[in-house]
Motif scaffolding. Structure first.
Motif, mmCIF file in Angstrom:
data_model
loop_
_atom_site.group_PDB
_atom_site.id
_atom_site.type_symbol
_atom_site.label_atom_id
_atom_site.label_comp_id
_atom_site.label_asym_id
_atom_site.label_seq_id
_atom_site.Cartn_x
_atom_site.Cartn_y
_atom_site.Cartn_z
ATOM 1 N N THR A 56 0.830 -1.211 0.000
ATOM 2 C CA THR A 56 0.000 0.000 0.000
ATOM 3 C C THR A 56 0.860 1.255 0.000
ATOM 4 O OG1 THR A 56 -1.802 -1.122 1.158
ATOM 5 C CG2 THR A 56 -1.752 1.282 1.294
ATOM 6 N N GLY A 57 1.929 1.257 0.813
ATOM 7 C CA GLY A 57 2.804 2.426 0.873
ATOM 8 C C GLY A 57 3.471 2.715 -0.461
ATOM 9 N N ILE A 58 3.945 1.661 -1.134
ATOM 10 C CA ILE A 58 4.604 1.840 -2.428
ATOM 11 C C ILE A 58 3.611 2.332 -3.475
ATOM 12 C CG2 ILE A 58 5.719 0.589 -4.326
ATOM 13 C CD1 ILE A 58 6.957 -1.234 -2.157
ATOM 14 N N TRP A 59 2.430 1.711 -3.508
ATOM 15 C CA TRP A 59 1.422 2.111 -4.490
ATOM 16 C C TRP A 59 0.992 3.553 -4.253
ATOM 17 C CZ3 TRP A 59 -3.386 4.131 -4.899
ATOM 18 C CH2 TRP A 59 -4.067 3.968 -6.104
ATOM 19 N N THR A 60 0.739 3.901 -2.992
ATOM 20 C CA THR A 60 0.316 5.269 -2.674
ATOM 21 C C THR A 60 1.409 6.262 -3.035
ATOM 22 O OG1 THR A 60 -1.014 4.390 -0.846
ATOM 23 C CG2 THR A 60 -0.642 6.762 -0.873
ATOM 24 N N MET A 61 2.658 5.887 -2.751
ATOM 25 C CA MET A 61 3.787 6.753 -3.123
ATOM 26 C C MET A 61 3.770 7.041 -4.620
ATOM 27 S SD MET A 61 6.930 6.377 -4.784
ATOM 28 C CE MET A 61 7.579 7.979 -5.267
ATOM 29 N N HIS A 62 3.610 5.972 -5.419
ATOM 30 C CA HIS A 62 3.648 6.130 -6.878
ATOM 31 C C HIS A 62 2.557 7.076 -7.364
ATOM 32 C CE1 HIS A 62 3.897 5.020 -11.153
ATOM 33 N NE2 HIS A 62 2.579 4.934 -11.120
ATOM 34 N N LEU A 82 -6.641 -1.368 -14.701
ATOM 35 C CA LEU A 82 -5.187 -1.528 -14.655
ATOM 36 C C LEU A 82 -4.595 -0.888 -13.404
ATOM 37 C CD1 LEU A 82 -3.652 -1.011 -18.230
ATOM 38 C CD2 LEU A 82 -3.454 -2.999 -16.731
ATOM 39 N N THR A 83 -5.160 0.236 -12.996
ATOM 40 C CA THR A 83 -4.671 0.910 -11.798
ATOM 41 C C THR A 83 -4.912 0.048 -10.564
ATOM 42 O OG1 THR A 83 -5.125 3.063 -12.802
ATOM 43 C CG2 THR A 83 -4.824 3.016 -10.427
ATOM 44 N N VAL A 84 -6.097 -0.532 -10.471
ATOM 45 C CA VAL A 84 -6.404 -1.426 -9.347
ATOM 46 C C VAL A 84 -5.526 -2.675 -9.406
ATOM 47 C CG1 VAL A 84 -8.196 -2.863 -8.292
ATOM 48 C CG2 VAL A 84 -8.761 -0.569 -9.119
ATOM 49 N N LEU A 85 -5.302 -3.203 -10.613
ATOM 50 C CA LEU A 85 -4.434 -4.372 -10.772
ATOM 51 C C LEU A 85 -3.027 -4.080 -10.273
ATOM 52 C CD1 LEU A 85 -3.935 -7.242 -11.822
ATOM 53 C CD2 LEU A 85 -3.450 -6.240 -14.079
ATOM 54 N N SER A 86 -2.530 -2.863 -10.525
ATOM 55 C CA SER A 86 -1.186 -2.512 -10.060
ATOM 56 C C SER A 86 -1.104 -2.564 -8.538
ATOM 57 C CB SER A 86 -0.785 -1.126 -10.583
ATOM 58 O OG SER A 86 -1.522 -0.093 -9.951
ATOM 59 N N LEU A 87 -2.183 -2.192 -7.849
ATOM 60 C CA LEU A 87 -2.217 -2.272 -6.378
ATOM 61 C C LEU A 87 -2.202 -3.728 -5.930
ATOM 62 C CD1 LEU A 87 -2.606 -1.143 -3.521
ATOM 63 C CD2 LEU A 87 -5.069 -1.012 -4.006
ATOM 64 N N ILE A 88 -3.005 -4.566 -6.586
ATOM 65 C CA ILE A 88 -3.064 -5.983 -6.226
ATOM 66 C C ILE A 88 -1.713 -6.657 -6.447
ATOM 67 C CG2 ILE A 88 -4.119 -8.200 -6.813
ATOM 68 C CD1 ILE A 88 -6.670 -6.609 -7.535
ATOM 69 N N LEU A 120 11.160 -6.822 -7.964
ATOM 70 C CA LEU A 120 10.471 -6.957 -9.247
ATOM 71 C C LEU A 120 8.990 -6.616 -9.105
ATOM 72 C CD1 LEU A 120 12.123 -10.228 -10.651
ATOM 73 C CD2 LEU A 120 12.555 -7.867 -11.349
ATOM 74 N N GLY A 121 8.433 -6.893 -7.925
ATOM 75 C CA GLY A 121 7.038 -6.514 -7.675
ATOM 76 C C GLY A 121 6.851 -5.010 -7.663
ATOM 77 N N VAL A 122 7.789 -4.314 -7.022
ATOM 78 C CA VAL A 122 7.736 -2.847 -6.988
ATOM 79 C C VAL A 122 7.821 -2.287 -8.414
ATOM 80 C CG1 VAL A 122 8.968 -0.767 -6.256
ATOM 81 C CG2 VAL A 122 8.699 -2.682 -4.666
ATOM 82 N N ALA A 123 8.773 -2.814 -9.186
ATOM 83 C CA ALA A 123 8.929 -2.344 -10.565
ATOM 84 C C ALA A 123 7.691 -2.674 -11.405
ATOM 85 C CB ALA A 123 10.172 -2.971 -11.190
ATOM 86 N N SER A 124 7.125 -3.883 -11.203
ATOM 87 C CA SER A 124 5.922 -4.259 -11.949
ATOM 88 C C SER A 124 4.769 -3.330 -11.629
ATOM 89 C CB SER A 124 5.523 -5.702 -11.611
ATOM 90 O OG SER A 124 6.539 -6.600 -11.988
ATOM 91 N N MET A 125 4.617 -3.006 -10.350
ATOM 92 C CA MET A 125 3.564 -2.071 -9.947
ATOM 93 C C MET A 125 3.747 -0.735 -10.650
ATOM 94 S SD MET A 125 2.878 0.810 -8.049
ATOM 95 C CE MET A 125 4.499 0.963 -7.285
ATOM 96 N N HIS A 126 4.988 -0.243 -10.666
ATOM 97 C CA HIS A 126 5.263 1.063 -11.283
ATOM 98 C C HIS A 126 4.886 1.065 -12.760
ATOM 99 C CE1 HIS A 126 7.473 4.825 -12.073
ATOM 100 N NE2 HIS A 126 7.815 4.236 -13.211
ATOM 101 N N TYR A 127 5.336 0.061 -13.491
ATOM 102 C CA TYR A 127 5.123 0.075 -14.938
ATOM 103 C C TYR A 127 3.698 -0.346 -15.311
ATOM 104 C CZ TYR A 127 9.927 1.415 -15.404
ATOM 105 O OH TYR A 127 11.096 2.127 -15.316
ATOM 106 N N LEU A 128 3.035 -1.115 -14.460
ATOM 107 C CA LEU A 128 1.607 -1.358 -14.672
ATOM 108 C C LEU A 128 0.829 -0.064 -14.484
ATOM 109 C CD1 LEU A 128 0.526 -4.758 -13.030
ATOM 110 C CD2 LEU A 128 0.033 -3.962 -15.347
#
Length: 259
Positions: A56-62, A82-88, A120-128
Motif C-alpha cells: 500500500t505504501g509503495i502504491w500510494t507513493m507512486h 489496470l490501476t487497481v491491478l497494479s495495487l493488487i 520486481l514486484g515494486v517495478a511491476s507495480m510502477h510500470y503497470l
C-alpha cells in the motif's frame, strides 16, 4: 514531444509521496520484526499485515507522485482496472517476498529470493501503473533507464528485508524506513526520467478517470489505512511485553495460591 512536468505542484507531491513510502516501509519492517518473533497463525497474520503495509505504501507513493505529473498539450486519464491491478500486484508480490523471509530456513537464500521478488514486484507495480495512463499521444521508454530503475527497486527491497532480519530496535527500524522511502522514491523518479511522450493533439474525449476523480480518493483511503494500521501496531504488545505480562500474571497467581 510533449513537455513533461514531474512536479506540477512543486515539492508537495514529491515530499508527500516520500512520506507515504516511508510510513509503509516502517509499518512493513515493524510487522516483519514482530512476525519473526512469533509463531503459527500469529506469524502469518503479521506477515500479511507487513505485505499489505509495504504494498500500500509503495502504491500510494507512486500515485501521489503521479498527481504532480503533467504533459503539455494533453490531459491525462487513468484506466481504472489496470490501476487497481497494479495495487493488487504490489501486495501479492511484496507478500511473496515477505513470506520468503518470514518462513525461509536459509536466511541468506530467503533474503536474495525475497529481495528479488519484492523488487520486481515494486517495478511491476510502477510500470503497470504507467500502462494505465491514457493521453493524446504515445508513451515510450528508454530501456537503459528502465533497467536502472528495476535495479534500484531490487537493491532497495533487499536492503529493506535485510533490515527486517537484522534490525530490531524501533529507532533503527525508523532510520531504515527513511532510507527505504528514499530508495523507493528514487526508483519512481528514475523510472519517470525514462519516459518520453509524443503528443497527438485531439479534441476526442479520453477514456478512464482523471487523477482527482479516482487516484486522489483511493490514495486518501489507502493513506488512512496506513495510519490506522500504524496505530494498531503501536498499541499491540510485542512478544517480550507479552512474555513479561505472562510472567507477572503467573507470579501473581502463585502468590495468591500460596495464601
Amino acid at each position: 514531444m510533449g513537455h513533461l512536468d514531474h512536479a506540477a505542484y512543486g515539492w508537495l507531491t514529491p515530499v508527500l509521496s516520500y512520506v507515504m513510502a516511508s510510513i509503509g516501509a516502517a509499518l512493513g519492517l515493524r510487522c516483519t520484526v514482530r512476525a519473526l518473533a512469533a509463531t503459527g497463525t500469529s506469524r502469518r497474520n503479521w506477515l500479511l499485515t507487513a505485505a499489505s503495509a509495504i504494498g500500500t505504501g509503495i502504491w500510494t507513493m507512486h500515485f501521489v507522485a503521479m498527481l504532480g505529473f503533467e504533459v503539455t498539450g494533453t490531459e491525462i486519464h487513468y484506466n481504472v482496472p489496470l490501476t487497481v491491478l497494479s495495487l493488487i500486484v504490489a501486495m501479492l508480490v511484496v507478500g511473496a517476498g515477505v513470506f520468503a523471509v518470514g518462513y525461509g530456513k536459509d536466511r541468506g537464500r530467503a533474503l536474495v529470493l525475497g529481495g528479488l521478488t519484492t523488487g520486481l514486484g515494486v517495478a511491476s507495480m510502477h510500470y503497470l501503473g504507467m500502462a494505465a495512463l491514457r493521453l493524446h499521444g504515445h508513451v515510450s521508454y528508454d530501456p537503459l533507464t528502465v533497467g536502472l530503475s528495476v535495479g534500484i527497486a531490487v537493491v532497495a527491497a533487499t536492503a529493506a528485508l535485510w533490515a527486517a532480519l537484522n534490525i530490531k530496535s524501533p529507532v533503527a527500524v525508523a532510520v531504515a524506513s527513511l532510507v527505504m522511502g528514499a530508495a523507493v522514491s528514487s526508483m519512481h523518479y528514475t523510472g519517470m526520467t525514462a519516459v518520453a511522450v509524443s503528443v497527438s493533439p485531439s479534441d476526442a474525449a479520453l477514456p478512464g478517470a482523471t487523477a482527482l476523480q479516482f487516484i486522489f480518493p483511493l490514495a486518501v483511503g489507502l493513506g488512512s489505512y496506513l495510519f490506522i494500521t500504524a496505530a494498531f501496531v503501536a498499541l499491540s504488545p510485542t512478544a517480550d511485553e507479552r512474555a513479561a505480562s505472562d510472567s507477572v500474571r503467573s507470579l501473581g497467581e502463585r502468590a495468591a495460591a500460596a495464601h
